[in-house]
Design an enzyme around this catalytic site. Structure first.
Site, mmCIF file in Angstrom:
data_model
loop_
_atom_site.group_PDB
_atom_site.id
_atom_site.type_symbol
_atom_site.label_atom_id
_atom_site.label_comp_id
_atom_site.label_asym_id
_atom_site.label_seq_id
_atom_site.Cartn_x
_atom_site.Cartn_y
_atom_site.Cartn_z
ATOM 1 N N HIS A 144 -6.736 115.654 9.913
ATOM 2 C CA HIS A 144 -6.487 115.546 8.470
ATOM 3 C C HIS A 144 -6.223 116.942 7.933
ATOM 4 C CE1 HIS A 144 -6.970 114.417 4.261
ATOM 5 N NE2 HIS A 144 -6.785 113.180 4.670
ATOM 6 N N ASP A 177 -7.230 106.061 8.924
ATOM 7 C CA ASP A 177 -6.321 105.122 9.590
ATOM 8 C C ASP A 177 -6.807 104.648 10.946
ATOM 9 O OD1 ASP A 177 -3.984 107.047 7.991
ATOM 10 O OD2 ASP A 177 -4.065 104.869 7.738
HETATM 11 C C1 SDX Z 1 -3.473 109.862 5.744
HETATM 12 O O1 SDX Z 1 -3.431 113.786 2.790
HETATM 13 C C2 SDX Z 1 -4.152 112.765 2.702
HETATM 14 O O2 SDX Z 1 -5.174 112.737 2.060
HETATM 15 C C3 SDX Z 1 -3.621 111.557 3.490
HETATM 16 C C4 SDX Z 1 -4.585 110.368 3.543
HETATM 17 C C5 SDX Z 1 -4.702 109.680 2.196
HETATM 18 O O3 SDX Z 1 -5.712 108.991 1.960
HETATM 19 O O4 SDX Z 1 -3.712 109.737 1.410
HETATM 20 O O5 SDX Z 1 -5.867 110.778 3.970
HETATM 21 C C6 SDX Z 1 -4.060 109.297 4.500
HETATM 22 O O6 SDX Z 1 -2.290 110.098 5.770
HETATM 23 C C7 SDX Z 1 -4.388 110.211 6.875
HETATM 24 C C8 SDX Z 1 -3.647 110.925 8.060
HETATM 25 C C9 SDX Z 1 -2.924 109.855 8.863
HETATM 26 N N1 SDX Z 1 -2.046 110.492 9.856
HETATM 27 C C10 SDX Z 1 -2.380 110.454 11.171
HETATM 28 O O7 SDX Z 1 -3.400 109.940 11.639
HETATM 29 C C11 SDX Z 1 -1.318 111.085 12.061
HETATM 30 C C12 SDX Z 1 -1.985 111.981 13.093
HETATM 31 N N2 SDX Z 1 -2.527 113.127 12.398
HETATM 32 C C13 SDX Z 1 -1.809 114.353 12.471
HETATM 33 O O8 SDX Z 1 -0.415 114.206 12.504
HETATM 34 C C14 SDX Z 1 -2.336 115.440 11.547
HETATM 35 O O9 SDX Z 1 -3.680 115.526 11.745
HETATM 36 C C15 SDX Z 1 -2.043 115.358 10.056
HETATM 37 C C16 SDX Z 1 -0.594 115.134 9.779
HETATM 38 C C17 SDX Z 1 -2.835 114.275 9.443
HETATM 39 C C18 SDX Z 1 -2.471 116.696 9.453
HETATM 40 O O10 SDX Z 1 -1.690 117.631 10.051
HETATM 41 P P1 SDX Z 1 -1.693 119.190 9.683
HETATM 42 O O11 SDX Z 1 -2.750 119.544 8.708
HETATM 43 O O12 SDX Z 1 -0.296 119.564 9.377
HETATM 44 O O13 SDX Z 1 -2.177 119.820 11.058
HETATM 45 P P2 SDX Z 1 -1.184 120.191 12.220
HETATM 46 O O14 SDX Z 1 -0.234 119.075 12.516
HETATM 47 O O15 SDX Z 1 -0.623 121.532 11.892
HETATM 48 O O16 SDX Z 1 -2.197 120.296 13.459
HETATM 49 C C19 SDX Z 1 -3.080 121.407 13.587
HETATM 50 C C20 SDX Z 1 -3.486 121.423 15.058
HETATM 51 C C21 SDX Z 1 -2.257 121.359 16.000
HETATM 52 O O17 SDX Z 1 -2.646 121.968 17.207
HETATM 53 P P3 SDX Z 1 -1.844 123.316 17.638
HETATM 54 O O18 SDX Z 1 -0.372 122.922 17.684
HETATM 55 O O19 SDX Z 1 -2.141 124.321 16.523
HETATM 56 O O20 SDX Z 1 -2.440 123.662 18.963
HETATM 57 O O21 SDX Z 1 -4.256 120.252 15.358
HETATM 58 C C22 SDX Z 1 -3.531 119.438 16.278
HETATM 59 C C23 SDX Z 1 -2.076 119.893 16.249
HETATM 60 O O22 SDX Z 1 -1.450 119.654 17.506
HETATM 61 N N3 SDX Z 1 -3.589 118.068 15.783
HETATM 62 C C24 SDX Z 1 -3.532 117.005 16.559
HETATM 63 C C25 SDX Z 1 -3.654 115.912 15.694
HETATM 64 N N4 SDX Z 1 -3.774 116.347 14.428
HETATM 65 C C26 SDX Z 1 -3.725 117.696 14.498
HETATM 66 N N5 SDX Z 1 -3.391 116.878 17.916
HETATM 67 C C27 SDX Z 1 -3.370 115.620 18.378
HETATM 68 N N6 SDX Z 1 -3.493 114.503 17.590
HETATM 69 C C28 SDX Z 1 -3.628 114.632 16.271
HETATM 70 N N7 SDX Z 1 -3.748 113.528 15.506
#
Ligand code: SDX
Length: 374
Positions: free
Chosen positions: A260, A311
């Site tokens: 998140h 989710d």
């Molecule tokens: C919702 O914003 C809100 O409040 C949204 C929400 C709401 O109520 O409205 O809460 C609802 O959208 C929840 C999120 C649902 N999405 C997912 O479950 C998709 C999977 N999650 C990721 O894509 C990610 O965690 C995000 C998009 C939610 C947040 O991404 P960020 O803050 O942009 O973080 P990032 O992608 O830059 O990741 C930071 C690091 C990375 O590692 P490095 O490349 O730095 O080594 O964390 C890793 C990422 O690879 N990482 C993950 C991951 N989430 C972050 N690695 C594997 N799986 C994941 N899910």
């Protein structure tokens, strides 16, 4: 300047708001100051909608009037049903919802009025009609006639009734009502921010909600719940979960339902959705979904130190109730209309056009070359 840029506006504060507070370090979520842990125990989705829009819990008289207004506004214009029947049956439900909300503005008596009073009237109609719209599409794409809304049922129970044609069990209705409470608002998430940017041009509620639905559709936001269940279907059974998820992590896969932008601990909504999915699973004799997700959560948390978000378990609860996976994100929208409308009202009340800048990194001295010489 480039070092000032925060990719994805991470941690950038753009304005104040009185609607929702998220404590990302402690994992707390408040709607107008009330903790969701209290609201899921004591409140209903209809009452939370009132709280988000008016900023205070309603009196009994206020709540009764609010519930009555919502129940009386559920029907869709007949010509909108005609538009739905003309869409290809394969149309994705989130696209039907985006199209349907946009079309509803053409039938709305307050379409040209952006006053607070008119926006509140439109918010009531959208919050009441969107469940009917989603349920109607589910029936139409199966070649059936939509089920008319039942004004004697609450919003959650009535949606499940219109979707399946049968009245839900008490546990199903309660589960769905709690899920709606948990998804109702979340500060400046991507879809709410899209709604506020649209409202900040002094555009109308239907336009802002159409923008929000488009943003919510993405798998990084509202679309994640459907992707989680695709993962569960690939894993098939709890005994295969550990091997599957360890391989996915080794392949550097992004695991839906985890991580998140704000929470640095488990999303406080996840524990409630897990409990509900487990209760429903026990009642239905299907404990496999939660079993799989619990193993996935144990491994991902231990290996990546990223935590379950809203989710991860929501889709399991919906799937156990027999809801198709491509309806999970529309269900997210049926709840988030509460937050979207609250933020549009707040934006209109204290508005300034939202217009950030870009640091230009393209050429600045280009000379035009006639096409004959290119
Ligand atoms: C919702 O914003 C809100 O409040 C949204 C929400 C709401 O109520 O409205 O809460 C609802 O959208 C929840 C999120 C649902 N999405 C997912 O479950 C998709 C999977 N999650 C990721 O894509 C990610 O965690 C995000 C998009 C939610 C947040 O991404 P960020 O803050 O942009 O973080 P990032 O992608 O830059 O990741 C930071 C690091 C990375 O590692 P490095 O490349 O730095 O080594 O964390 C890793 C990422 O690879 N990482 C993950 C991951 N989430 C972050 N690695 C594997 N799986 C994941 N899910």
């Amino acid at each position: 300047m480039t070092d000032l840029i925060k990719a994805g506006l991470e941690d950038v504060v753009i304005s104040t708001s009185e609607i929702c507070f998220i404590d990302g370090q402690q994992g707390r979520l408040l709607y107008r100051g009330y903790d969701i842990d209290d609201l899921v125990v004591h409140s209903t989705f209809e009452e939370v909608v009132y709280l988000l829009w008016y900023g205070a819990l309603p009196t009994r008289k206020e709540l009764d009037a609010h519930v009555k207004a919502l129940a009386a506004s559920r029907r869709l214009p007949a010509r909108l049903i005609g538009i739905l029947k003309n869409l290809p049956r394969k149309t994705v439900p989130m696209e039907v919802l985006r199209t349907g909300v946009s079309a509803l503005s053409a039938f709305d008596p307050d379409e040209r009025d952006n006053s607070r009073e008119a926006t509140l009237r439109k918010a009531i109609r959208l919050a009441a009609q969107m469940p009917t719209l989603v349920a109607a599409w589910e029936r139409i794409r199966r070649g059936k006639e939509p089920v008319a809304p039942n004004p004697r049922l609450g919003l959650a129970a009535n949606f499940l009734y219109m979707l399946s044609g049968r009245k839900p069990t008490e546990l199903e209705a309660k589960t769905f009502d709690v899920a709606l409470i948990l998804h109702a608002d979340h500060e400046y998430n991507a879809s709410t921010f899209a709604a506020r940017v649209t409202a900040a041009t002094l555009s109308d509620l239907h336009s802002a909600v159409t923008s929000a639905i488009g943003a919510l559709k993405g798998p990084l936001h509202g679309g994640a719940n459907e992707q989680v269940m695709l993962m569960v279907d690939q894993i098939k059974e709890p005994a295969r979960a550990e091997t599957w998820i360890r391989k996915a992590l080794a392949d550097k896969a992004r695991i839906m339902g985890f991580g998140h932008r704000v929470y640095r601990v488990e999303d406080p909504r996840a524990k409630h959705l897990r409990r509900l999915a487990a209760e429903l699973g026990r009642q239905a004799g299907n404990t496999a979904y939660v079993g799989i997700l619990d193993t996935v959560a144990r491994v991902v948390t231990a290996e990546k130190h990223i935590y379950p978000n809203v989710d991860l378990y929501s889709g399991a609860a919906y799937a156990i109730m027999g809801i198709p996976a491509d309806q999970f994100t529309p269900i997210f929208a049926l709840s988030r209309i509460a937050g979207w409308a609250a933020h549009v009202l707040e934006q209109h009340a204290h508005n300034r056009l939202i217009r950030p800048r870009a640091e230009y990194t393209g050429p600045t001295q280009a000379t035009y070359v006639p096409i004959s010489q290119r």
